[in-house]
Design a protein around this motif. Sequence first.
Motif, PDB file in Angstrom:
ATOM      1  N   ASN A 247      -1.757   6.286   2.165  1.00 14.64           N
ATOM      2  CA  ASN A 247      -2.115   5.782   3.129  1.00 14.64           C
ATOM      3  C   ASN A 247      -1.761   3.883   3.495  1.00 14.64           C
ATOM      4  OD1 ASN A 247      -4.193   4.843   1.408  1.00 14.64           O
ATOM      5  ND2 ASN A 247      -5.729   3.864   2.914  1.00 14.64           N
ATOM      6  N   VAL A 248      -0.787   4.109   3.695  1.00 11.46           N
ATOM      7  CA  VAL A 248       0.210   2.643   3.950  1.00 11.46           C
ATOM      8  C   VAL A 248       0.264   1.470   4.625  1.00 11.46           C
ATOM      9  CG1 VAL A 248       2.397   1.826   4.631  1.00 11.46           C
ATOM     10  CG2 VAL A 248       2.604   4.241   2.746  1.00 11.46           C
ATOM     11  N   SER A 249      -0.175   0.324   4.225  1.00 13.64           N
ATOM     12  CA  SER A 249      -0.826  -0.650   4.292  1.00 13.64           C
ATOM     13  C   SER A 249       0.556  -1.646   4.746  1.00 13.64           C
ATOM     14  CB  SER A 249      -1.052  -1.757   3.733  1.00 13.64           C
ATOM     15  OG  SER A 249      -1.148  -2.584   2.213  1.00 13.64           O
ATOM     16  N   ASP A 250       0.679  -2.076   5.598  1.00 11.06           N
ATOM     17  CA  ASP A 250       2.518  -3.057   6.128  1.00 11.06           C
ATOM     18  C   ASP A 250       2.305  -4.271   5.019  1.00 11.06           C
ATOM     19  OD1 ASP A 250       2.391  -1.092   8.127  1.00 11.06           O
ATOM     20  OD2 ASP A 250       2.143  -2.798   9.466  1.00 11.06           O
ATOM     21  N   LYS A 251       1.231  -4.375   4.793  1.00 12.90           N
ATOM     22  CA  LYS A 251       1.252  -5.804   3.474  1.00 12.90           C
ATOM     23  C   LYS A 251       2.057  -5.488   2.310  1.00 12.90           C
ATOM     24  CE  LYS A 251      -0.927  -9.536   2.279  1.00 12.90           C
ATOM     25  NZ  LYS A 251      -0.758  -9.542   0.379  1.00 12.90           N
ATOM     26  N   PHE A 252       1.541  -4.555   2.117  1.00  7.47           N
ATOM     27  CA  PHE A 252       1.572  -4.169   0.254  1.00  7.47           C
ATOM     28  C   PHE A 252       3.104  -3.384   0.761  1.00  7.47           C
ATOM     29  CE2 PHE A 252       0.301  -1.621  -3.554  1.00  7.47           C
ATOM     30  CZ  PHE A 252       1.102  -1.801  -4.519  1.00  7.47           C
ATOM     31  N   LEU A 253       3.391  -2.734   1.944  1.00  4.56           N
ATOM     32  CA  LEU A 253       4.751  -1.714   0.965  1.00  4.56           C
ATOM     33  C   LEU A 253       5.888  -3.165   1.694  1.00  4.56           C
ATOM     34  CD1 LEU A 253       5.414   0.906   2.305  1.00  4.56           C
ATOM     35  CD2 LEU A 253       5.698   0.798   4.363  1.00  4.56           C
ATOM     36  N   ASN A 254       5.585  -4.112   2.480  1.00  5.89           N
ATOM     37  CA  ASN A 254       7.066  -5.114   2.378  1.00  5.89           C
ATOM     38  C   ASN A 254       6.848  -5.826   0.974  1.00  5.89           C
ATOM     39  OD1 ASN A 254       7.502  -4.024   4.773  1.00  5.89           O
ATOM     40  ND2 ASN A 254       5.890  -5.864   6.177  1.00  5.89           N
ATOM     41  N   GLU A 255       5.537  -6.116   0.501  1.00  2.00           N
ATOM     42  CA  GLU A 255       5.594  -6.578  -1.151  1.00  2.00           C
ATOM     43  C   GLU A 255       6.244  -6.045  -1.555  1.00  2.00           C
ATOM     44  OE1 GLU A 255       1.719  -7.419  -1.982  1.00  2.00           O
ATOM     45  OE2 GLU A 255       1.168  -8.675  -0.350  1.00  2.00           O
ATOM     46  N   LEU A 256       6.245  -4.822  -1.764  1.00  2.00           N
ATOM     47  CA  LEU A 256       7.117  -3.597  -2.927  1.00  2.00           C
ATOM     48  C   LEU A 256       8.280  -3.289  -2.642  1.00  2.00           C
ATOM     49  CD1 LEU A 256       4.206  -0.891  -2.885  1.00  2.00           C
ATOM     50  CD2 LEU A 256       5.016  -1.872  -4.775  1.00  2.00           C
ATOM     51  N   LYS A 257       8.798  -3.832  -0.864  1.00  2.00           N
ATOM     52  CA  LYS A 257       9.687  -3.457  -0.930  1.00  2.00           C
ATOM     53  C   LYS A 257      11.259  -4.722  -0.964  1.00  2.00           C
ATOM     54  CE  LYS A 257      10.518  -1.853   3.263  1.00  2.00           C
ATOM     55  NZ  LYS A 257      10.580  -1.555   5.042  1.00  2.00           N
ATOM     56  N   GLU A 258      10.036  -5.815  -0.918  1.00  2.00           N
ATOM     57  CA  GLU A 258      11.133  -7.176  -0.898  1.00  2.00           C
ATOM     58  C   GLU A 258      11.611  -6.884  -2.996  1.00  2.00           C
ATOM     59  OE1 GLU A 258       9.651 -11.754  -1.073  1.00  2.00           O
ATOM     60  OE2 GLU A 258       9.558 -10.682   0.479  1.00  2.00           O
ATOM     61  N   CYS A 259      10.058  -6.328  -3.908  1.00  2.00           N
ATOM     62  CA  CYS A 259      10.194  -6.921  -5.075  1.00  2.00           C
ATOM     63  C   CYS A 259      10.789  -5.821  -5.857  1.00  2.00           C
ATOM     64  CB  CYS A 259       9.001  -7.563  -6.026  1.00  2.00           C
ATOM     65  SG  CYS A 259       7.686  -5.875  -5.659  1.00  2.00           S
ATOM     66  N   THR A 260      11.172  -4.532  -4.936  1.00  2.00           N
ATOM     67  CA  THR A 260      11.784  -3.204  -6.085  1.00  2.00           C
ATOM     68  C   THR A 260      13.177  -2.848  -5.317  1.00  2.00           C
ATOM     69  OG1 THR A 260      10.806  -1.390  -4.534  1.00  2.00           O
ATOM     70  CG2 THR A 260       9.549  -2.603  -6.774  1.00  2.00           C
ATOM     71  N   GLY A 261      13.405  -3.116  -3.353  1.00  2.00           N
ATOM     72  CA  GLY A 261      14.013  -2.294  -2.807  1.00  2.00           C
ATOM     73  C   GLY A 261      14.443  -1.120  -2.591  1.00  2.00           C
ATOM     74  N   PHE A 262      12.784  -0.829  -2.507  1.00  2.00           N
ATOM     75  CA  PHE A 262      13.419   0.993  -2.852  1.00  2.00           C
ATOM     76  C   PHE A 262      13.133   1.620  -1.078  1.00  2.00           C
ATOM     77  CE2 PHE A 262       8.983   0.192  -0.660  1.00  2.00           C
ATOM     78  CZ  PHE A 262       9.449   0.974   0.533  1.00  2.00           C
ATOM     79  N   ASP A 263      13.846   0.595  -0.585  1.00  2.00           N
ATOM     80  CA  ASP A 263      14.655   1.020   0.299  1.00  2.00           C
ATOM     81  C   ASP A 263      15.837   1.848   0.512  1.00  2.00           C
ATOM     82  OD1 ASP A 263      14.141  -1.704   0.320  1.00  2.00           O
ATOM     83  OD2 ASP A 263      15.353  -1.244   2.544  1.00  2.00           O
ATOM     84  N   LYS A 264      16.714   0.250  -0.099  1.00  3.38           N
ATOM     85  CA  LYS A 264      17.837   1.231  -0.294  1.00  3.38           C
ATOM     86  C   LYS A 264      17.968   2.867  -1.579  1.00  3.38           C
ATOM     87  CE  LYS A 264      18.725  -3.512   0.047  1.00  3.38           C
ATOM     88  NZ  LYS A 264      17.858  -4.194  -0.315  1.00  3.38           N
ATOM     89  N   ASP A 265      16.531   3.031  -1.792  1.00  2.00           N
ATOM     90  CA  ASP A 265      16.949   4.150  -2.889  1.00  2.00           C
ATOM     91  C   ASP A 265      16.293   5.745  -1.928  1.00  2.00           C
ATOM     92  OD1 ASP A 265      16.552   6.587  -4.473  1.00  2.00           O
ATOM     93  OD2 ASP A 265      16.230   5.082  -6.206  1.00  2.00           O
ATOM     94  N   LYS A 266      17.399   6.597  -1.308  1.00  2.00           N
ATOM     95  CA  LYS A 266      17.062   7.224  -0.947  1.00  2.00           C
ATOM     96  C   LYS A 266      15.983   8.201  -1.399  1.00  2.00           C
ATOM     97  CE  LYS A 266      21.273   7.324   1.951  1.00  2.00           C
ATOM     98  NZ  LYS A 266      22.313   8.029   2.911  1.00  2.00           N
ATOM     99  N   ARG A 267      15.893   8.448  -2.771  1.00  2.00           N
ATOM    100  CA  ARG A 267      15.108   9.265  -3.417  1.00  2.00           C
ATOM    101  C   ARG A 267      13.283   8.982  -2.786  1.00  2.00           C
ATOM    102  NH1 ARG A 267      16.548   8.662  -9.232  1.00  2.00           N
ATOM    103  NH2 ARG A 267      16.881   6.777  -7.842  1.00  2.00           N
ATOM    104  N   ILE A 268      12.595   7.921  -2.826  1.00  2.00           N
ATOM    105  CA  ILE A 268      11.653   7.301  -2.368  1.00  2.00           C
ATOM    106  C   ILE A 268      11.091   7.401  -1.179  1.00  2.00           C
ATOM    107  CG2 ILE A 268      10.347   5.449  -2.881  1.00  2.00           C
ATOM    108  CD1 ILE A 268      12.102   6.022  -5.604  1.00  2.00           C
ATOM    109  N   LYS A 269      10.176   7.964  -0.655  1.00  2.00           N
ATOM    110  CA  LYS A 269       9.861   9.138   0.646  1.00  2.00           C
ATOM    111  C   LYS A 269       8.264   8.693   0.403  1.00  2.00           C
ATOM    112  CE  LYS A 269      13.325  11.743   0.856  1.00  2.00           C
ATOM    113  NZ  LYS A 269      14.156  13.378   0.612  1.00  2.00           N
ATOM    114  N   PHE A 270       7.428   7.536   1.467  1.00  2.00           N
ATOM    115  CA  PHE A 270       6.593   7.202   1.612  1.00  2.00           C
ATOM    116  C   PHE A 270       6.521   8.207   2.810  1.00  2.00           C
ATOM    117  CE2 PHE A 270       6.974   3.357  -0.545  1.00  2.00           C
ATOM    118  CZ  PHE A 270       5.955   3.866  -0.874  1.00  2.00           C
TER     119      PHE A 270
END
Length: 387
Positions: A247-270
């Motif tokens: 159950n994603v929360s935007d705040k934590f999701l954005n923090e993860l996106k910022e520190c890992t850049g997972f949105d650039k990896d097509k394998r990572i799927k929420f």
Amino acid sequence: MQHVFIIGSKGIPSNYGGYETFVDKLTEYHQDNKDIKYHVACKAKDTKEFKYHNARCFNVKVPDIGAAQAIYYDVAAFKACCKYIKKNSIPHPIVYVLACRMGPLFNKYAKKVHKLGGKVYVNPDGHEWMRAKWPKPVRKYWKYSEKLMTKHADLMVCDSVSIQKYIILTYQKYSPDTVYIAYGAEVRKSNLPDDSEQLLNWYKEKGLSPKNYYLVVGRFVPENNYETMIREFMKSKTTKDFALITNVSDKFLNELKECTGFDKDKRIKFVGTVYDKELLMKIRENAFAYLHGHEVGGTNPSLLEALASTQLNLLLDVGFNREVGRDGALYWTKEDGNLAALIDMADNKPQSEIDVLTKKAEQRIATAFSWKFIADEYAELFLKLYK
């Protein structure tokens, strides 16, 4: 008959979480037991009573008072139990409190139960005071509350050997009486067939295919080590996907996106949440492997379900997880590169070796964590007082 009053879960029937599933399964497996009568508190907006699995379920009306709701609910439920016990002259009742939320008020109500000839048992859950989601003052309260409830409980029922050891050592000056009874899991396969329209539509919608994804199921909180798992997965060479059911929360999701850049990896799927139990079980069965990063808590429900369903399990190497998985899983640390290397190794592991791990995991669940086994343990515990 032994009357057992359960407070602290949000109630049954529900899809909420660990405590709710526990109460649901306990009452299900004991619904034909003539020696035990359950009374289950349910958090609600009215005060009606109803029957479920032969248990008497009573709603406790809780006002919208923010974070204090949980404490209010426990206290109100405890009051309702005492009132019912007194009014109906219930002999030797047991009030079983799930989680240590009402510490400062606990002794007052425990004394009332004692005066009525009963006992109060407490399930301390995991290390709630360690959870990163709580501000420091709240964590301080959780720890203080745990101390008071351990001090005044007649019995601490721990769902993990590690938690039991912690309670005994931390609060040895109170000489707490403890017992270990784990959480449970289903030891069957999903009712959904491989060609289920519901399943195939879910795969199509999420861009996944059977045996071609690593899976995580759990609450979206920092102490479940999402950052480490995502970062390490991105370092690995696997061509498989990483499906995160949470159950994603935007705040934590954005923090993860910022520190890992997972949105650039097509394998990572929420992929959102899945509340249909049969579908979720099938998704676990069809995963190539399960990743478990839970670091806080006792016997974790999602870990048990993974060991029962998923062929290969990669667990964070902490006491709770080792205690449950033993030699039926592979283990990783938070050291840089450790999990990435394990994922690459898992990708190339011969099926025969995976099959051995699968069998060991299934046997572990069947012998020590099946709901029938856990329900039998609780029946023995509750009826010990009756006898």
